[in-house]
Design a protein around this motif. Structure first.
Motif, PDB file in Angstrom:
ATOM      1  N   VAL A  50     -22.468 -93.941 -66.480  1.00  0.00           N
ATOM      2  CA  VAL A  50     -21.465 -94.469 -67.216  1.00  0.00           C
ATOM      3  C   VAL A  50     -20.095 -93.455 -66.556  1.00  0.00           C
ATOM      4  CG1 VAL A  50     -20.276 -94.373 -69.282  1.00  0.00           C
ATOM      5  CG2 VAL A  50     -22.897 -94.452 -69.287  1.00  0.00           C
ATOM      6  N   SER A  51     -19.104 -93.976 -66.533  1.00  0.00           N
ATOM      7  CA  SER A  51     -17.879 -93.534 -66.172  1.00  0.00           C
ATOM      8  C   SER A  51     -16.777 -93.149 -67.212  1.00  0.00           C
ATOM      9  CB  SER A  51     -17.177 -94.001 -64.786  1.00  0.00           C
ATOM     10  OG  SER A  51     -15.996 -93.602 -64.481  1.00  0.00           O
ATOM     11  N   SER A  52     -16.444 -92.006 -67.205  1.00  0.00           N
ATOM     12  CA  SER A  52     -15.331 -91.897 -68.278  1.00  0.00           C
ATOM     13  C   SER A  52     -13.679 -91.839 -67.576  1.00  0.00           C
ATOM     14  CB  SER A  52     -15.377 -90.801 -69.144  1.00  0.00           C
ATOM     15  OG  SER A  52     -16.466 -90.778 -69.978  1.00  0.00           O
ATOM     16  N   SER A  53     -13.829 -92.095 -66.374  1.00  0.00           N
ATOM     17  CA  SER A  53     -12.808 -91.902 -65.389  1.00  0.00           C
ATOM     18  C   SER A  53     -11.550 -93.018 -65.814  1.00  0.00           C
ATOM     19  CB  SER A  53     -12.905 -91.946 -63.892  1.00  0.00           C
ATOM     20  OG  SER A  53     -13.827 -91.260 -63.527  1.00  0.00           O
ATOM     21  N   LYS A  54     -12.090 -94.159 -66.065  1.00  0.00           N
ATOM     22  CA  LYS A  54     -10.827 -95.304 -66.217  1.00  0.00           C
ATOM     23  C   LYS A  54     -10.737 -95.293 -67.768  1.00  0.00           C
ATOM     24  CE  LYS A  54     -12.643 -96.303 -62.168  1.00  0.00           C
ATOM     25  NZ  LYS A  54     -12.179 -96.245 -60.624  1.00  0.00           N
ATOM     26  N   VAL A  79     -27.683-100.044 -64.437  1.00  0.00           N
ATOM     27  CA  VAL A  79     -26.404-100.675 -64.965  1.00  0.00           C
ATOM     28  C   VAL A  79     -25.262 -99.660 -64.751  1.00  0.00           C
ATOM     29  CG1 VAL A  79     -25.103-101.801 -66.642  1.00  0.00           C
ATOM     30  CG2 VAL A  79     -27.466-102.108 -66.582  1.00  0.00           C
ATOM     31  N   ASP A  80     -24.315 -99.980 -64.177  1.00  0.00           N
ATOM     32  CA  ASP A  80     -22.947 -99.096 -63.754  1.00  0.00           C
ATOM     33  C   ASP A  80     -21.950 -99.536 -64.843  1.00  0.00           C
ATOM     34  OD1 ASP A  80     -21.030 -97.457 -62.832  1.00  0.00           O
ATOM     35  OD2 ASP A  80     -21.312 -98.381 -60.935  1.00  0.00           O
ATOM     36  N   SER A  81     -21.803 -98.667 -65.677  1.00  0.00           N
ATOM     37  CA  SER A  81     -20.501 -98.948 -66.711  1.00  0.00           C
ATOM     38  C   SER A  81     -19.380 -98.125 -66.373  1.00  0.00           C
ATOM     39  CB  SER A  81     -21.060 -98.869 -68.149  1.00  0.00           C
ATOM     40  OG  SER A  81     -19.994 -99.166 -69.015  1.00  0.00           O
ATOM     41  N   ALA A  82     -18.462 -98.572 -65.714  1.00  0.00           N
ATOM     42  CA  ALA A  82     -17.239 -97.696 -65.050  1.00  0.00           C
ATOM     43  C   ALA A  82     -15.961 -98.367 -65.958  1.00  0.00           C
ATOM     44  CB  ALA A  82     -17.177 -97.804 -63.708  1.00  0.00           C
ATOM     45  N   TYR A  83     -15.928 -99.391 -66.646  1.00  0.00           N
ATOM     46  CA  TYR A  83     -14.666 -99.965 -66.870  1.00  0.00           C
ATOM     47  C   TYR A  83     -14.568-100.542 -68.379  1.00  0.00           C
ATOM     48  CZ  TYR A  83     -13.805 -99.815 -61.952  1.00  0.00           C
ATOM     49  OH  TYR A  83     -13.731 -99.217 -60.605  1.00  0.00           O
ATOM     50  N   GLN A  84     -15.655 -99.724 -69.121  1.00  0.00           N
ATOM     51  CA  GLN A  84     -15.386-100.493 -70.729  1.00  0.00           C
ATOM     52  C   GLN A  84     -14.091-100.355 -71.372  1.00  0.00           C
ATOM     53  OE1 GLN A  84     -18.291 -97.894 -73.143  1.00  0.00           O
ATOM     54  NE2 GLN A  84     -18.373 -99.461 -74.791  1.00  0.00           N
ATOM     55  N   GLY A  97     -18.658 -87.613 -63.387  1.00  0.00           N
ATOM     56  CA  GLY A  97     -18.452 -89.034 -63.195  1.00  0.00           C
ATOM     57  C   GLY A  97     -19.622 -90.145 -62.807  1.00  0.00           C
ATOM     58  N   ALA A  98     -19.143 -91.126 -62.837  1.00  0.00           N
ATOM     59  CA  ALA A  98     -20.307 -92.178 -62.644  1.00  0.00           C
ATOM     60  C   ALA A  98     -21.027 -92.049 -61.008  1.00  0.00           C
ATOM     61  CB  ALA A  98     -20.067 -93.498 -62.745  1.00  0.00           C
ATOM     62  N   GLY A  99     -19.844 -91.313 -60.241  1.00  0.00           N
ATOM     63  CA  GLY A  99     -20.399 -91.155 -58.806  1.00  0.00           C
ATOM     64  C   GLY A  99     -21.414 -90.259 -58.651  1.00  0.00           C
TER      65      GLY A  99
HETATM   66  C1  LIG Z   1     -18.533 -99.450 -60.291  1.00  0.00           C
HETATM   67  C2  LIG Z   1     -17.871 -98.135 -60.435  1.00  0.00           C
HETATM   68  N1  LIG Z   1     -18.921 -97.134 -60.474  1.00  0.00           N
HETATM   69  C3  LIG Z   1     -18.608 -95.706 -60.403  1.00  0.00           C
HETATM   70  C4  LIG Z   1     -17.437 -95.556 -60.091  1.00  0.00           C
HETATM   71  C5  LIG Z   1     -17.258 -94.011 -59.937  1.00  0.00           C
HETATM   72  O1  LIG Z   1     -16.549 -93.654 -61.129  1.00  0.00           O
HETATM   73  P1  LIG Z   1     -16.235 -92.095 -61.376  1.00  0.00           P
HETATM   74  O2  LIG Z   1     -14.746 -91.615 -61.153  1.00  0.00           O
HETATM   75  O3  LIG Z   1     -16.840 -91.796 -62.751  1.00  0.00           O
HETATM   76  O4  LIG Z   1     -17.278 -91.267 -60.308  1.00  0.00           O
HETATM   77  C6  LIG Z   1     -16.368 -96.501 -59.720  1.00  0.00           C
HETATM   78  C7  LIG Z   1     -15.245 -95.905 -59.331  1.00  0.00           C
HETATM   79  O5  LIG Z   1     -14.228 -96.504 -58.680  1.00  0.00           O
HETATM   80  C8  LIG Z   1     -16.662 -97.796 -59.764  1.00  0.00           C
HETATM   81  O6  LIG Z   1     -15.835 -98.924 -59.684  1.00  0.00           O
END
Ligand SMILES: Cc1ncc(COP(=O)(O)O)c(C=O)c1O
Length: 398
Positions: free
Chosen positions: A242-246, A210-215, A102-104
């Motif tokens: 980058v997050s692929s979560s969402k 750059v934090d890309s979490a909602y592409q 994850g991006a976290g």
């Molecule tokens: C801006 C942002 N970055 C990162 C994350 C974390 O995402 P991930 O689930 O990929 O760790 C979130 C999750 O809410 C987020 O809002």
């Protein structure tokens, strides 16, 4: 050892989740957590993901370790998704990517890299910001600072104030920027502002992270990456989490990436990448693979990719519809509150103008749970509950 732990204080966000989970009132509304929900209130598995997962499991030959830097096929696929196939840094040798849980985790690895290589750096965040994002850096022992970002009166990004605040950053400092769908405000940079910010960072020698979490949740998959693509084409050095979560609704599978853009490429970039792998080995050893393998399969199969794009587009338009419905209801039910700013904002979130005290009253008296800064997740709002929300707000604002 553990008996030293006596005065546990809930993290502010975890505290909200905990109180909400323990709330048995039938009217409870959890508008806090950043998960997409459909019109039935479910956080569904995407069909494309379900199909790809079945394919991957059926054809998987081994579950041997993949290594600290993760699934390289995923890393390549995600570079192309985020930056676009034709981007100048793809295949330049300057871009090095690790697949992370994850991006976290990507943000935590970035923090570790900064601590190792430039411990006196200050990390700059927007005010307000998703609070957990800051934690990754303070927990690594780094200095953090905030720059103005959001004008609460107009519900817009105050770009002049942002640049003014960043004027205090010193050369080498790092600026954390949300690629799209700013968390928590939904107020994004325009493409022109990305251009100006790129020039600003170049002149002042600031490094963007750059934090890309909602592409895909703002204006669409390509449009949501346009600003960061411009930046990556011009910055000598940059990091992208980058997050692929969402985007793929695979939250619990933990899939994301950290990209490093090296000024020269070649052996130097290789070194940076190996160093990143070394840090990861010491942090969590290596990431899980299944979610990454599933996404790689989707991105390499034309029909799965098209199905995924269509599902993401449905999610995006569903959130937009809820924004519109909310503003329509609020305009009648809360005539003194001009909510139209919510229509200009992007992604799942907008902020309601609530003090912390009012936000807690909403929890206690009305079973409505929002995040700090009054962040509301439209995707978690069901149409038939908007009237209830408006009534609850009316009471606390009185
Ligand atoms: C801006 C942002 N970055 C990162 C994350 C974390 O995402 P991930 O689930 O990929 O760790 C979130 C999750 O809410 C987020 O809002």
């Amino acid at each position: 050892m553990f008996d030293k732990l006596t005065d546990y204080q809930d993290d502010i966000i975890e505290g909200i989740f905990r109180r909400c989970a323990a709330d048995n009132r039938p009217e409870v509304m959890n508008l806090s957590i950043g998960v997409y929900r459909d019109r039935h209130g479910a956080a569904p598995v995407m069909n494309a993901v379900r199909q790809a997962e079945a394919d991957v499991i059926a054809s998987q030959q081994t579950k041997a370790y993949v290594g600290p830097l993760g699934n390289m096929a995923y890393a390549g696929a995600i570079e192309r998704l985020v930056l676009g196939d034709d981007h100048p840094v793809i295949d330049s040798g300057r871009l090095k990517t690790a697949q992370t849980p994850g991006a976290g985790a990507a943000l935590r690895v970035a923090a570790e890299l900064i601590r190792d290589l430039a411990p006196d750096t200050t990390i700059w965040f927007s005010d307000p910001v998703w609070l957990h994002q800051v934690d990754f850096f303070t927990r690594a022992g780094l200095k953090v600072a905030w720059h103005p970002y959001y004008d609460w009166q107009s519900g817009t990004l105050d770009f002049d104030a942002m640049l003014d605040g960043l004027g205090k950053a010193k050369a080498g400092d790092i600026v954390v920027i949300h690629a799209a769908c700013h968390n928590p405000t939904g107020a994004d940079l325009s493409l022109d502002q990305w251009r100006v910010l790129t020039e600003f960072c170049l002149q002042r020698k600031l490094m963007p992270l750059v934090d890309s979490a909602y592409q895909g949740y703002g204006d669409g998959i390509e449009a949501d990456a346009a600003g960061l693509r411009h930046m990556a084409a011009h910055m000598p050095e940059m990091m992208i989490a980058v997050s692929s979560s969402k985007s793929f609704a695979v939250y619990r599978d933990r899939v994301g990436a950290l990209m490093l853009l090296h000024p020269e490429g070649g052996r130097g970039a290789e070194e940076a990448w190996l160093h990143m792998g070394d840090l990861i080995r010491g942090l969590y050893f290596m990431p899980p693979d299944l979610g990454a393998a599933v996404i790689t399969h989707i991105m390499s199969d034309a029909s799965l990719k098209a199905a995924w794009q269509a599902e993401l587009e449905t999610a995006r338009t569903h959130v937009q519809r809820l924004r519109q419905l909310t503003v329509d209801h609020f305009t009648t039910a809360l005539p003194d509150f001009d909510s139209r700013y919510m229509l200009r904002q992007k992604g799942m979130f907008s902020c309601l103008p609530l003090s912390d005290e009012q936000r807690l009253t909403l929890e206690q008296d009305h079973a409505v749970y929002l995040m700090p800064s009054g962040r509301l997740n439209f995707a978690a709002l069901s149409e038939d509950k908007i009237t209830y929300l408006a009534e609850a707000l009316n009471t606390v604002w009185k």
